[in-house]
Enzyme design. Structure first.
Site, PDB file in Angstrom:
ATOM      1  N   LYS A 190       0.760  -0.948   0.000  1.00  0.00           N
ATOM      2  CA  LYS A 190      -0.106   0.057   0.004  1.00  0.00           C
ATOM      3  C   LYS A 190       0.743   1.327  -0.175  1.00  0.00           C
ATOM      4  CE  LYS A 190      -3.722  -2.343   2.452  1.00  0.00           C
ATOM      5  NZ  LYS A 190      -4.535  -2.675   3.737  1.00  0.00           N
ATOM      6  N   GLN A 247      -5.203  -1.352  10.109  1.00  0.00           N
ATOM      7  CA  GLN A 247      -4.949  -2.801   9.649  1.00  0.00           C
ATOM      8  C   GLN A 247      -5.098  -3.926  10.487  1.00  0.00           C
ATOM      9  OE1 GLN A 247      -3.568  -3.088   6.474  1.00  0.00           O
ATOM     10  NE2 GLN A 247      -3.608  -5.351   6.761  1.00  0.00           N
ATOM     11  N   ASP A 264     -11.588   1.958   4.276  1.00  0.00           N
ATOM     12  CA  ASP A 264     -11.857   0.582   4.155  1.00  0.00           C
ATOM     13  C   ASP A 264     -13.148   0.096   4.057  1.00  0.00           C
ATOM     14  OD1 ASP A 264      -9.566  -1.361   4.579  1.00  0.00           O
ATOM     15  OD2 ASP A 264      -9.307  -0.634   6.575  1.00  0.00           O
TER      16      ASP A 264
HETATM   17  N1  GUN Z   1      -6.536  -7.022   6.681  1.00  0.00           N
HETATM   18  C1  GUN Z   1      -6.700  -7.848   5.562  1.00  0.00           C
HETATM   19  N2  GUN Z   1      -7.295  -7.074   4.645  1.00  0.00           N
HETATM   20  C2  GUN Z   1      -7.473  -5.910   5.198  1.00  0.00           C
HETATM   21  C3  GUN Z   1      -8.074  -4.675   4.567  1.00  0.00           C
HETATM   22  O1  GUN Z   1      -8.645  -4.644   3.421  1.00  0.00           O
HETATM   23  N3  GUN Z   1      -7.969  -3.619   5.436  1.00  0.00           N
HETATM   24  C4  GUN Z   1      -7.698  -3.822   6.666  1.00  0.00           C
HETATM   25  N4  GUN Z   1      -7.731  -2.566   7.587  1.00  0.00           N
HETATM   26  N5  GUN Z   1      -7.093  -4.643   7.136  1.00  0.00           N
HETATM   27  C5  GUN Z   1      -6.740  -5.919   6.534  1.00  0.00           C
END
Ligand code: GUN
Length: 267
Positions: free
Chosen positions: A45, A89, A112
Site C-alpha cells: 500500500k 490494519q 476501508d
Molecule cells: N487485513 C486484511 N485485509 C485488510 C483490509 O482490506 N483492510 C484492513 N484494514 N485490514 C486488512
C-alpha cells in the site's frame, strides 16, 4: 487483459490525476500487529502511494498497545484535517475489540469501508466487482457462489454480488461436501476466500464458462498459493500471487480518491 495490466492502466490514470492536485491526498495506515501478511499488504500500500504521488504514512504501534490508546489515536486522526483518510490494519491483538475499532473510525475517513455508515465498500469485494466489470463479465441473473463468510471478504462480497443482480449462495465450513460439490458445479462465478491451499481442484466439476476469483493466499516452502489449484478448466481464473491482492490495493486508492473528492467538493 491480465490483472497486472488492468491495475497498471488504472494506476497510470490515477498518477496523472494526482499530479494535477495541489494538495496531495494524505492516507495514514495504523498497524498494531507483527503479522507477516499484514506487513506485506502495508508495504504494498505504501509503495502504491509513493508511485502515485500520494502522501502515505505508516503509524506502527507496539503489539501491547491498549484499546484505549488506539481509540485515542483514532480520535485524533478523525479530527486531524490534514489526514484525508486512514485504515487500521487487521488483525488486531486480542486485547483490542475489532468491531469497536471499526466503529470508532469516522465514516468520512473510513477508506476501508468497514463502518456501518460508510458510503464506501470494503476494498477486496469492491476491487473484484470493478475487475469483473472491466473484463465484461455478465453478472445479472448469474449464479454466484461465495465460499467463506468472513466479515472482510465473504459477507460484503455476497452483498455486492446481490447488488449486481446475481443469484447468490454462500457456503462455508459447515456446508456438507455433497452440497459444496453441487453448488460449485452450478456456479457461473465463484469467489473463494477461506485460506485453504488448493481447496478448489479437479475433484470438482465446473461450468466451462465459470469465473473463479481466488482471494486465498497461503505460504509454504514452495512459495505463495491460492485457494484454487492453477489452470482449472474454466473461462477465467485469477492468479495467486498477482491477482486479488493487486485489486484490493487499487481499490484502496480508488476509495481514497472518492473520500478526497467528497472532502474538497470535486466532481
Ligand atoms: N487485513 C486484511 N485485509 C485488510 C483490509 O482490506 N483492510 C484492513 N484494514 N485490514 C486488512
Amino acid at each position: 487483459m491480465t490483472i497486472k495490466e488492468y491495475v497498471a492502466a488504472r494506476k497510470a490514470e490515477i498518477k496523472e490525476y494526482v499530479s494535477g492536485l495541489e494538495v496531495k491526498p494524505h492516507l495514514v495506515i495504523v498497524q498494531v500487529n507483527e503479522d507477516q501478511a499484514s506487513n506485506a499488504y502495508v508495504k504494498g500500500k505504501l509503495k502504491d502511494c509513493t508511485e502515485l504521488g500520494i502522501n502515505g504514512e505508516l503509524i506502527k504501534l507496539p503489539i501491547d498497545t491498549s484499546e484505549e490508546e488506539l481509540l485515542k489515536l483514532i480520535n485524533s486522526l478523525n479530527h486531524d484535517n490534514d489526514v484525508d483518510a486512514f485504515i487500521v490494519q487487521m488483525p488486531l491483538p486480542k486485547q483490542i475489540n475489532e468491531e469497536k475499532i471499526k466503529q470508532a473510525v469516522s465514516p468520512k475517513k473510513d477508506v476501508d469501508g468497514f463502518h456501518p455508515l460508510s458510503d464506501l465498500n470494503p476494498c477486496t469485494p469492491q476491487g473484484i466487482i470493478d475487475y469483473l466489470h472491466a473484463e465484461g463479465i455478465q453478472m445479472q441473473g448469474k449464479n454466484a457462489l461465495v465460499i467463506g463468510r468472513s466479515n472482510i471478504v465473504g459477507k460484503p462480497m455476497a452483498k455486492l454480488l446481490l447488488k449486481e443482480n446475481c443469484n447468490v449462495t454462500t457456503v462455508h465450513s459447515k456446508t456438507t461436501p455433497e452440497d459444496m460439490a453441487f453448488y460449485i458445479n452450478h456456479a457461473d462465478i465463484i469467489v473463494i476466500a477461506i485460506g485453504k491451499q488448493h481447496f478448489l481442484d479437479n475433484k470438482y466439476t465446473y461450468k466451462k464458462d465459470a469465473v473463479i476469483v481466488d482471494v486465498g493466499i497461503s505460504r509454504d516452502e514452495n512459495g505463495l498459493h491460492g485457494d484454487a489449484v492453477p489452470d482449472l478448466p474454466v473461462r477465467l481464473q485469477t492468479p495467486v500471487p498477482g491477482g486479488v491482492g493487486l485489486l484490493t490495493r487499487l481499490s484502496l486508492i480508488e476509495n481514497l480518491l472518492k473520500i478526497y473528492k467528497t472532502k474538497y467538493n470535486i466532481n
